[in-house]
Design a protein around this motif. Sequence first.
Motif, PDB file in Angstrom:
ATOM      1  N   THR A  99       0.812  -1.214   0.000  1.00  0.00           N
ATOM      2  CA  THR A  99       0.000   0.000   0.000  1.00  0.00           C
ATOM      3  C   THR A  99       0.849   1.269   0.000  1.00  0.00           C
ATOM      4  OG1 THR A  99      -1.454  -1.287   1.443  1.00  0.00           O
ATOM      5  CG2 THR A  99      -1.958   1.079   1.156  1.00  0.00           C
ATOM      6  N   PRO A 100       0.725   2.102  -1.047  1.00  0.00           N
ATOM      7  CA  PRO A 100       1.426   3.391  -1.015  1.00  0.00           C
ATOM      8  C   PRO A 100       0.665   4.382  -0.130  1.00  0.00           C
ATOM      9  CG  PRO A 100       0.184   3.178  -3.057  1.00  0.00           C
ATOM     10  CD  PRO A 100      -0.027   1.892  -2.293  1.00  0.00           C
ATOM     11  N   VAL A 101       1.393   5.068   0.723  1.00  0.00           N
ATOM     12  CA  VAL A 101       0.798   6.118   1.574  1.00  0.00           C
ATOM     13  C   VAL A 101       1.495   7.427   1.228  1.00  0.00           C
ATOM     14  CG1 VAL A 101       0.490   6.942   3.951  1.00  0.00           C
ATOM     15  CG2 VAL A 101       0.373   4.498   3.455  1.00  0.00           C
ATOM     16  N   ALA A 102       0.712   8.453   0.936  1.00  0.00           N
ATOM     17  CA  ALA A 102       1.292   9.756   0.605  1.00  0.00           C
ATOM     18  C   ALA A 102       1.902  10.376   1.857  1.00  0.00           C
ATOM     19  CB  ALA A 102       0.215  10.677   0.048  1.00  0.00           C
ATOM     20  N   SER A 103       3.173  10.758   1.766  1.00  0.00           N
ATOM     21  CA  SER A 103       3.784  11.530   2.851  1.00  0.00           C
ATOM     22  C   SER A 103       3.078  12.877   2.938  1.00  0.00           C
ATOM     23  CB  SER A 103       5.271  11.749   2.554  1.00  0.00           C
ATOM     24  OG  SER A 103       5.801  12.756   3.387  1.00  0.00           O
ATOM     25  N   THR A 104       2.883  13.371   4.141  1.00  0.00           N
ATOM     26  CA  THR A 104       2.301  14.711   4.300  1.00  0.00           C
ATOM     27  C   THR A 104       3.395  15.778   4.314  1.00  0.00           C
ATOM     28  OG1 THR A 104       2.368  14.432   6.704  1.00  0.00           O
ATOM     29  CG2 THR A 104       0.302  13.872   5.605  1.00  0.00           C
ATOM     30  N   LEU A 105       4.660  15.342   4.316  1.00  0.00           N
ATOM     31  CA  LEU A 105       5.778  16.288   4.412  1.00  0.00           C
ATOM     32  C   LEU A 105       6.506  16.486   3.096  1.00  0.00           C
ATOM     33  CD1 LEU A 105       7.348  15.088   7.789  1.00  0.00           C
ATOM     34  CD2 LEU A 105       6.004  17.150   7.391  1.00  0.00           C
ATOM     35  N   VAL A 106       6.591  15.417   2.298  1.00  0.00           N
ATOM     36  CA  VAL A 106       7.295  15.514   1.021  1.00  0.00           C
ATOM     37  C   VAL A 106       6.439  14.873  -0.063  1.00  0.00           C
ATOM     38  CG1 VAL A 106       9.576  15.474   2.126  1.00  0.00           C
ATOM     39  CG2 VAL A 106       8.580  13.338   1.264  1.00  0.00           C
ATOM     40  N   ASP A 107       6.771  15.207  -1.299  1.00  0.00           N
ATOM     41  CA  ASP A 107       5.976  14.779  -2.455  1.00  0.00           C
ATOM     42  C   ASP A 107       6.392  13.367  -2.888  1.00  0.00           C
ATOM     43  OD1 ASP A 107       4.260  14.883  -4.613  1.00  0.00           O
ATOM     44  OD2 ASP A 107       5.589  16.145  -5.835  1.00  0.00           O
ATOM     45  N   ALA A 108       6.125  12.403  -2.025  1.00  0.00           N
ATOM     46  CA  ALA A 108       6.531  11.013  -2.297  1.00  0.00           C
ATOM     47  C   ALA A 108       5.719  10.070  -1.422  1.00  0.00           C
ATOM     48  CB  ALA A 108       8.025  10.839  -2.018  1.00  0.00           C
ATOM     49  N   PRO A 109       5.560   8.836  -1.884  1.00  0.00           N
ATOM     50  CA  PRO A 109       4.818   7.838  -1.102  1.00  0.00           C
ATOM     51  C   PRO A 109       5.754   6.893  -0.354  1.00  0.00           C
ATOM     52  CG  PRO A 109       5.087   7.062  -3.338  1.00  0.00           C
ATOM     53  CD  PRO A 109       5.884   8.343  -3.247  1.00  0.00           C
ATOM     54  N   PHE A 110       5.267   6.338   0.744  1.00  0.00           N
ATOM     55  CA  PHE A 110       6.030   5.281   1.423  1.00  0.00           C
ATOM     56  C   PHE A 110       5.211   4.004   1.476  1.00  0.00           C
ATOM     57  CE2 PHE A 110       4.160   7.794   4.974  1.00  0.00           C
ATOM     58  CZ  PHE A 110       3.505   6.813   5.695  1.00  0.00           C
ATOM     59  N   VAL A 111       5.829   2.935   1.948  1.00  0.00           N
ATOM     60  CA  VAL A 111       5.183   1.627   1.961  1.00  0.00           C
ATOM     61  C   VAL A 111       4.545   1.394   3.339  1.00  0.00           C
ATOM     62  CG1 VAL A 111       5.476  -0.855   1.582  1.00  0.00           C
ATOM     63  CG2 VAL A 111       6.955   0.781   0.375  1.00  0.00           C
ATOM     64  N   ALA A 112       3.223   1.339   3.364  1.00  0.00           N
ATOM     65  CA  ALA A 112       2.496   1.230   4.642  1.00  0.00           C
ATOM     66  C   ALA A 112       2.930   0.021   5.454  1.00  0.00           C
ATOM     67  CB  ALA A 112       0.990   1.159   4.371  1.00  0.00           C
ATOM     68  N   GLU A 113       3.158  -1.094   4.780  1.00  0.00           N
ATOM     69  CA  GLU A 113       3.423  -2.360   5.477  1.00  0.00           C
ATOM     70  C   GLU A 113       4.847  -2.481   6.025  1.00  0.00           C
ATOM     71  OE1 GLU A 113       1.930  -1.952   2.602  1.00  0.00           O
ATOM     72  OE2 GLU A 113      -0.034  -2.914   2.746  1.00  0.00           O
ATOM     73  N   PHE A 114       5.740  -1.556   5.653  1.00  0.00           N
ATOM     74  CA  PHE A 114       7.116  -1.623   6.151  1.00  0.00           C
ATOM     75  C   PHE A 114       7.211  -0.805   7.444  1.00  0.00           C
ATOM     76  CE2 PHE A 114       9.196  -2.413   1.686  1.00  0.00           C
ATOM     77  CZ  PHE A 114       8.449  -3.580   1.557  1.00  0.00           C
ATOM     78  N   PRO A 115       7.952  -1.281   8.444  1.00  0.00           N
ATOM     79  CA  PRO A 115       7.835  -0.720   9.794  1.00  0.00           C
ATOM     80  C   PRO A 115       8.520   0.628  10.030  1.00  0.00           C
ATOM     81  CG  PRO A 115       9.433  -2.508   9.761  1.00  0.00           C
ATOM     82  CD  PRO A 115       8.781  -2.504   8.416  1.00  0.00           C
ATOM     83  N   LEU A 116       9.460   0.994   9.155  1.00  0.00           N
ATOM     84  CA  LEU A 116      10.274   2.194   9.412  1.00  0.00           C
ATOM     85  C   LEU A 116      10.401   2.992   8.115  1.00  0.00           C
ATOM     86  CD1 LEU A 116      12.215   3.716  11.404  1.00  0.00           C
ATOM     87  CD2 LEU A 116      14.013   2.159  10.620  1.00  0.00           C
TER      88      LEU A 116
END
Lengths: 189, 189
Positions: A99-116
């Motif tokens: 699942t991609p989650v939009a960062s609220t700080l930078v214009d990029a997504p992170f991986v929801a399922e990864f812990p860090l």
Amino acid sequence: MKKSIGPRTLAFPTPVWVVGTYDVNGKPNAMTAAWGGICCSKPPCVAVSLRKATYSYGNLVHRRAFTVSVPSEAHVREADYFGMASGREVNKFAAARLTPVASTLVDAPFVAEFPLVLECKLIHTLEIGLHTQFIGEILDVKADASVLGDQGFPDIEKVRPIIFGPEIRTYHGIGKYLGQAFAIGKDIG
Amino acid sequence: MKKSIGPRTLAFPTPVWVVGTYDVNGKPNAMTAAWGGICCSKPPCVAVSLRKATYSYGNLVHRRAFTVSVPSEAHVREADYFGMASGREVNKFAAARLTPVASTLVDAPFVAEFPLVLECKLIHTLEIGLHTQFIGEILDVKADASVLGDQGFPDIEKVRPIIFGPEIRTYHGIGKYLGQAFAIGKDIG
């Protein structure tokens, strides 16, 4: 007497980090990078190196932002996949059922399922050769509550990051606790 | 929902690498760096970041060469010591009872007792902030015969590199084999 192995990218350990970016149309992409590391304490910065041929390269140049999501060993197959497929041809998040989650700080997504996760603003770009090094200022680190230790920081034994061995092309887990840094060598000298 | 930890140099894994340099008088020095990583495949390059306040910083600027010696977990105390003491005040090799060996390729010494060594010529210097990043072209990798695996490359389970956890300040060993890279994720997508 040491044996010469030749001029190779052979050093241990190297990380398995997943770089998250958006393409020009806003499609999230994730690619695995082992060429990277923390590179400055103030401002806190992390470096990742990408080949120009990667889809993420263009995304990063265009958006000037990226995330680093640290996969746990439970997701080693997905991390390996992110290092092989190209976002030019597929939606890698969808294919890996992550699942991609939009960062609220930078214009990029992170991986929801990864812990860090590290959220980074691009501040330097350095052409080295086959790889271009991107240095991002770390604007925030985010972690799952389930991996936090006593001090409120992520516990490496709960995050269970993956270690990559270049040339031998193997993945390994984190091993036993060896001691406390800036402490266990104090009685030397 | 992830918890914010703030803008920190918090990523796993980071390496424990010992940077070898000579000072202006030819005295060998060794300092431990966790801010570093491979940064290019062609030419093969490795990056290490040092604070200007370190003795090694001046050595590296002056000699334009360094080595990276990868300590095995058996030397975790010595590696920790190399990260605390300053070569300005002591001969760290002598204090740690370890042996400096002059590289025949670059103007820097490596640690004889550590199983894996990279010999590097400085090709880029990047001011980032508190840390300066030095990028070295890897002219050769050398390893003890005792850590070589079947393919003639160092086996990570024999080298037994140390992993550092920033902020939590812990050292860890290498853990279990998780799979082969560019292989175990092939059935995704």
